[in-house]
Design a protein around this motif. Structure first.
Motif, PDB file in Angstrom:
ATOM      1  N   GLY A 344      56.305  17.208  55.839  1.00 39.78           N
ATOM      2  CA  GLY A 344      57.116  18.423  55.935  1.00 39.78           C
ATOM      3  C   GLY A 344      58.605  18.168  55.904  1.00 39.78           C
ATOM      4  N   VAL A 345      59.015  16.991  55.420  1.00 41.38           N
ATOM      5  CA  VAL A 345      60.442  16.709  55.286  1.00 41.38           C
ATOM      6  C   VAL A 345      60.785  16.802  53.803  1.00 41.38           C
ATOM      7  N   GLY A 346      61.775  17.603  53.471  1.00 44.36           N
ATOM      8  CA  GLY A 346      62.134  17.771  52.071  1.00 44.36           C
ATOM      9  C   GLY A 346      62.846  16.555  51.522  1.00 44.36           C
ATOM     10  N   GLU A 348      65.459  16.571  49.853  1.00 44.51           N
ATOM     11  CA  GLU A 348      66.905  16.746  49.999  1.00 44.51           C
ATOM     12  C   GLU A 348      67.398  16.119  51.296  1.00 44.51           C
ATOM     13  N   LEU A 349      66.548  16.157  52.327  1.00 38.92           N
ATOM     14  CA  LEU A 349      66.989  15.617  53.609  1.00 38.92           C
ATOM     15  C   LEU A 349      67.261  14.126  53.477  1.00 38.92           C
ATOM     16  N   GLY A 350      66.391  13.412  52.763  1.00 37.37           N
ATOM     17  CA  GLY A 350      66.624  11.991  52.581  1.00 37.37           C
ATOM     18  C   GLY A 350      67.821  11.738  51.687  1.00 37.37           C
ATOM     19  N   ARG A 351      67.832  12.438  50.534  1.00 33.22           N
ATOM     20  CA  ARG A 351      68.857  12.164  49.533  1.00 33.22           C
ATOM     21  C   ARG A 351      70.244  12.540  50.019  1.00 33.22           C
ATOM     22  N   PHE A 352      70.356  13.692  50.670  1.00 32.63           N
ATOM     23  CA  PHE A 352      71.675  14.144  51.108  1.00 32.63           C
ATOM     24  C   PHE A 352      71.854  13.995  52.606  1.00 32.63           C
ATOM     25  N   GLY A 353      70.900  14.528  53.378  1.00 30.74           N
ATOM     26  CA  GLY A 353      71.076  14.600  54.816  1.00 30.74           C
ATOM     27  C   GLY A 353      71.267  13.237  55.449  1.00 30.74           C
ATOM     28  N   LEU A 354      70.351  12.308  55.168  1.00 30.35           N
ATOM     29  CA  LEU A 354      70.438  10.988  55.793  1.00 30.35           C
ATOM     30  C   LEU A 354      71.671  10.249  55.302  1.00 30.35           C
TER      31      LEU A 354
ATOM     32  N   GLY B 103      71.725  18.580  52.801  1.00 29.10           N
ATOM     33  CA  GLY B 103      70.404  18.122  53.217  1.00 29.10           C
ATOM     34  C   GLY B 103      69.853  18.937  54.367  1.00 29.10           C
ATOM     35  N   LEU B 104      70.700  19.168  55.395  1.00 30.68           N
ATOM     36  CA  LEU B 104      70.234  19.882  56.586  1.00 30.68           C
ATOM     37  C   LEU B 104      69.846  21.315  56.254  1.00 30.68           C
ATOM     38  N   SER B 106      68.898  22.683  53.448  1.00 35.96           N
ATOM     39  CA  SER B 106      67.646  22.819  52.688  1.00 35.96           C
ATOM     40  C   SER B 106      66.449  22.534  53.574  1.00 35.96           C
ATOM     41  N   GLN B 107      66.618  21.561  54.494  1.00 34.80           N
ATOM     42  CA  GLN B 107      65.504  21.232  55.370  1.00 34.80           C
ATOM     43  C   GLN B 107      65.211  22.372  56.345  1.00 34.80           C
TER      44      GLN B 107
END
Lengths: 400, 311
Positions: A344-346, A348-354, B103-104, B106-107
Motif C-alpha cells: 500500500g505504499v505508492g 511516488e513515495l519512494g521516488r520523491f518522498g524518501l 511524494g507525501l 500522492s501517498q
C-alpha cells in the motif's frame, strides 16, 4: 578540558530567558564555526539517520508485513535486486553528473529533466531519419545530436544567468515544462506509434541496431549506462582536477571576485560550464533511451530522473565520483520504495518522498556543520589575561 | 445571463490566476523576511490533499479550507525549521521540500483520488454588482475563494507598508543584523512568516482540489508553484503588483481554453507551453530593463542568507 566543564557554575537556574537570548546554555553556547569541518561526515550521518527514520515510519504506518525484509530482497539481498538497483542507478549517474558540473560553480541546473528529454528527442529524430545506417555510425550521430540538443536547451538560461543575472533555477525549470509539452506533441502527433494507447504515448521502437549492449559481470546484468556514467565521472574528475579549465572553475567557484582579479572571464566560464551541464543531461537522455528498457521516445522515458539526479549530486556534495556512488544508493532507495507497493505504499513515495526527506535531513546536517558548541567565556573575565582557551578568543574575534 | 467567448476567457483568466495569486502572496511573505522557498509546489500539493481530506472527512468546506491552510503552514514550518533554525541551504532544502511534498501528497491522497468533492467551494454572486452588464458576470460571480485571494495582497500591503510591525518585518529581510540590534525577534518572525506564507500557498492548492477540479489527483498543481515564484519576481516584491502578475498568467492559461472553444487550429501542447514561455520572457525583459543598474533590484537585500547573531 572535561574538568573545566565540570567546574561550571552549579548554582545557576537551568535556563533563563536572558540566557536563551544570548544563546547561553549553562555556560555553553552555540557559535558559527569558521574552519572547515568534515562536511561529508555530517552529510553521510544525516543520510543514514534519514533512511532509518523513514524506514521506521514506513514500518509503523503499514503495521502488518515486514517492510525491512521486502526492502532487503528488492535491493542488495538478491541478484535480481542488485540488477534492479543498478538499472535504476544508470540514468541517475549521468543526470547527477550533469547537475554536479553546474554545482562546481555554485549554479543550479534544475533543467536536467528538460535537457534529458531534448537529448532523447534529437537522438530519436536522427534514428528515425537515418535508420538505413549501421549501428556504430548511427549511434555516434545520435550521441552527438543529443549532446548538442541538451546544450542548446541550456543556452538561454546560461546566457541569461551570465549576462543578465537571472536566476538559472527559474529559467531552466520553466524550460522543463516547455520540453514536456514539446515531447507530448511529438509523441502524440508526428511520431506517434499507432499501436500505443492510453496515458503513455510513445513512438515506435527505435531501429534495432541502435540498442546499446547489456554487460554481464559475474552473472549480474549491467546496463551500458553504468559504464558510460563511470567513464564520464573519471573523465570529468580528470578535467576538473588537472586542467587549466578545471583550475579556473575551482577558483571562480571559491570566489567570483578572486577569479575576476586573476583575469578569468567569469561570465564566459559560467556559460561554458552551464552548457557542459546541459550537454551531459542530453547525453543522459540518449543513453537511457538506447541503453535502458524502454528503447523508444515516450512520455514515460524519464520518470523524473532529471530531478532525482539533482538530489543525487547535492547529496554527493558535488563530487563526480561521489555522484556515481550516490546514484546507486538513491537507486536502492527507489527500488526499496517500489518493493513496498504491494503493502500500500505508492511508488511516488519512494521516488520523491524518501529522496526528498533524506535530502532535507542532509541539508539540515550540512547546516548544522556550520555551528559548534563552545564553552562560554564568563563575562567578568572577558578580555583579561586569564582567557583559558585560545580557541575561544579566536572564534569570538572572527565571528560574523 | 448568457456570456460570450471573450467574456468566458476573461472569467477563466481570473479563475486560473487565483491559485497563482494565493501562491505568490504566500511566497512573498517568506521572501520579505529573507527566506527563498523554491519548494512551494510541494506545499501547494500538501494543501490540496489536506484540504480535500479535511472536507471529505467532516463534510464541511470551512474545515476543509482551514485544514488546507494548516497543512501548508505546518509543512512550511518544516522548511523554516531547516533553513531558519538549522541554517540549511535554502535552495537544497526547498528542492527537498518539493520532492517530499510530491511524494507525501500522492501517498496520503491515494485513497481519495477517485472521489468528487461533496461540499466544494461555492459560487458567490455579489448582490447588485453581478447585474452590471458585460463586467458583472466576469467579475462578480466567482467562487468565494477568488475574492479572498484578491484581498490577500491588499492585506499584506497594508501590514507591510502601513504598520510599525510591517516595517520591522521588512527590516528583517533587508538587514537582519540591524533589525536584531533594535530588538526585533528576527528568528521568531522569520519562522512565523515562512509558516504563514505556507498557509496561503496551501490555500492555493485547496483552490484546485476543492474549487476548480473538485477532486484530488497526484501532481495536480503541474508547475503552478513555480510560476508563482516567478510572479513574485515579476511583481518586483510589491504585494499589489502580484494581482496583475497572477491574472496575466491566468490569462495565458485561459488561452488554451479559448482556443479549444473557438476551434483554433493549434496543437494544445503549444498552448500548454505558453505560461512557461511567458514566464521566461517576462524574466528576460524585466532583467534587461535593469541590466545597467546593478543595485536596482527590488529583492530584499538579505534574501537567501541565513541569519545568526554573532558574539
Amino acid at each position: 578540558m572535561p574538568e573545566k566543564m565540570a567546574s561550571s557554575k552549579q548554582d545557576k537556574p537551568i535556563l533563563r530567558l536572558k540566557d536563551l537570548a544570548d544563546r547561553n546554555f549553562r555556560g555553553w553556547k552555540i557559535e558559527l564555526r569558521t574552519d572547515n569541518p568534515r562536511r561529508w561526515l555530517y552529510r553521510l550521518s544525516a543520510i543514514l539517520l534519514g533512511g532509518v527514520i523513514a524506514l521506521i515510519a514506513i514500518q509503523l504506518s503499514i503495521g502488518e508485513g515486514n517492510a525491512f525484509e521486502r526492502i532487503l530482497k528488492a535491493t542488495i539481498g538478491s541478484r535480481k535486486g542488485i540488477e534492479n538497483v543498478l538499472e535504476l542507478a544508470a540514468p541517475l549517474m549521468a543526470t547527477g553528473l550533469a547537475a554536479a558540473i553546474a554545482i562546481k560553480l555554485g549554479a543550479w541546473n534544475v533543467g536536467v529533466e528538460g535537457q534529458f528529454f531534448m537529448g532523447a528527442w534529437a537522438a530519436a529524430g536522427i534514428a528515425f531519419a537515418l535508420d538505413g545506417l549501421s549501428g556504430p555510425p548511427l549511434l555516434i550521430l545520435m550521441f552527438v545530436g543529443a549532446i548538442g540538443a541538451g546544450a542548446i536547451w541550456m543556452l538561454i538560461p546560461a546566457l541569461a544567468r551570465a549576462y543578465l543575472n537571472i536566476s538559472e533555477i527559474l529559467t531552466t525549470l520553466m524550460l522543463n515544462f516547455v520540453a514536456m509539452a514539446f515531447l507530448a506533441y511529438w509523441a502524440t502527433g508526428p511520431w506517434r506509434d499507432p499501436r500505443s494507447q492510453g496515458a503513455v504515448l510513445a513512438t515506435p521502437k527505435l531501429p534495432e541496431q541502435t540498442r546499446l549492449p547489456v554487460i554481464s559481470i559475474a552473472g549480474v546484468e549491467i546496463r551500458f549506462g553504468i559504464v558510460i556514467g563511470l567513464v564520464l565521472a573519471v573523465l570529468l574528475t580528470a578535467i576538473f582536477r588537472k586542467s587549466v579549465f578545471g583550475y579556473m572553475v575551482a577558483t571562480v567557484g571559491a570566489s567570483e571576485r578572486v577569479g575576476a582579479y586573476a583575469g578569468i572571464k567569469v561570465r564566459r566560464l559560467l556559460v561554458t560550464v552551464l552548457l557542459a551541464s546541459g550537454a551531459t543531461a542530453g547525453l543522459a537522455g540518449v543513453t537511457h533511451m538506447t541503453g535502458g528498457a524502454i528503447n523508444r521516445y515516450s512520455t514515460s522515458l524519464s520518470s523524473n530522473t532529471g530531478y532525482t539526479g539533482i538530489a543525487v549530486a547535492v547529496l554527493a556534495g558535488g563530487s563526480f565520483l561521489g555522484t556515481t556512488a550516490m546514484a546507486v544508493i538513491i537507486g536502492a532507495i527507489i527500488a526499496a520504495g517500489n518493493s513496498l507497493r504491494i503493502l500500500g505504499v505508492g511508488s511516488e513515495l519512494g521516488r520523491f518522498g524518501l529522496t526528498g526527506f533524506i535530502l532535507l535531513v542532509a541539508a539540515v546536517g550540512e547546516g548544522l556543520s556550520h555551528y559548534r558548541l563552545v564553552r562560554r567565556e564568563p563575562r567578568e573575565v572577558a578580555g583579561s589575561a586569564h582567557t583559558p582557551l585560545s580557541v575561544i578568543t579566536l572564534t569570538e574575534d572572527t565571528n560574523i | 445571463m448568457e456570456i460570450n467567448l471573450w467574456q468566458e476567457t476573461l472569467l477563466q483568466a481570473i479563475v486560473l490566476g487565483t491559485p497563482l495569486l494565493f501562491v505568490a502572496s504566500g511566497e512573498l511573505l517568506g521572501q520579505k523576511v529573507g527566506v527563498f522557498n523554491i519548494g512551494i509546489e510541494g506545499v501547494m500539493l500538501i494543501g490540496a490533499v489536506a484540504g480535500f481530506i479535511g472536507m471529505h472527512e467532516s463534510g464541511n468546506i470551512a474545515i476543509g479550507v482551514i485544514s488546507a491552510a494548516l497543512g501548508g503552514a505546518l509543512f512550511s514550518s518544516l522548511f523554516a525549521l531547516a533553513t531558519v533554525i538549522f541554517r540549511a541551504n535554502q535552495v537544497v532544502a526547498g528542492f527537498a521540500l518539493w520532492l517530499l511534498g510530491l511524494g507525501l501528497s500522492s501517498q496520503i491522497g491515494r485513497s481519495y483520488t477517485a472521489i468528487r468533492a461533496s461540499s466544494p467551494i461555492e459560487h458567490w454572486k455579489i448582490p447588485l454588482l453581478h447585474d452590471i452588464p458585460i463586467f458583472g458576470p466576469i467579475l462578480f460571480e466567482h467562487l468565494w475563494a477568488v475574492y479572498l485571494a484578491f484581498l490577500s495582497p491588499f492585506v499584506i500591503w497594508f501590514i507591510l507598508q502601513r504598520t510599525r510591525h510591517g516595517l520591522n518585518i521588512r527590516a528583517i529581510g533587508e538587514d537582519p543584523a540591524a533589525a536584531d540590534t533594535t530588538g526585533v525577534a528576527v528568528t521568531t518572525w522569520k519562522f512565523l512568516y515562512v509558516s504563514l506564507g505556507g498557509g496561503l500557498v496551501g490555500l492555493g492548492g485547496a483552490f484546485l482540489s476543492l474549487g476548480t477540479s473538485r477532486t484530488f489527483t497526484p501532481f495536480m498543481t503541474s508547475g503552478l508553484g513555480w510560476i508563482g515564484l516567478a510572479i513574485v519576481m515579476f511583481a518586483g516584491w510589491q504585494p499589489l503588483r502580484l494581482i496583475l502578475g497572477a491574472y496575466l498568467f491566468g490569462g495565458l492559461r485561459a488561452l488554451d481554453f479559448a482556443a479549444q472553444s473557438a476551434d483554433w487550429n493549434i496543437p494544445s501542447e503549444f498552448l500548454t507551453m505558453l505560461p512557461f514561455l511567458g514566464t521566461l520572457l517576462v524574466l528576460l525583459v524585466s532583467a534587461w530593463r535593469f541590466r545597467n543598474r546593478p543595485g536596482a533590484s527590488a529583492a530584499p537585500a538579505a534574501l537567501g542568507i541565513a541569519f545568526f547573531r554573532g558574539g
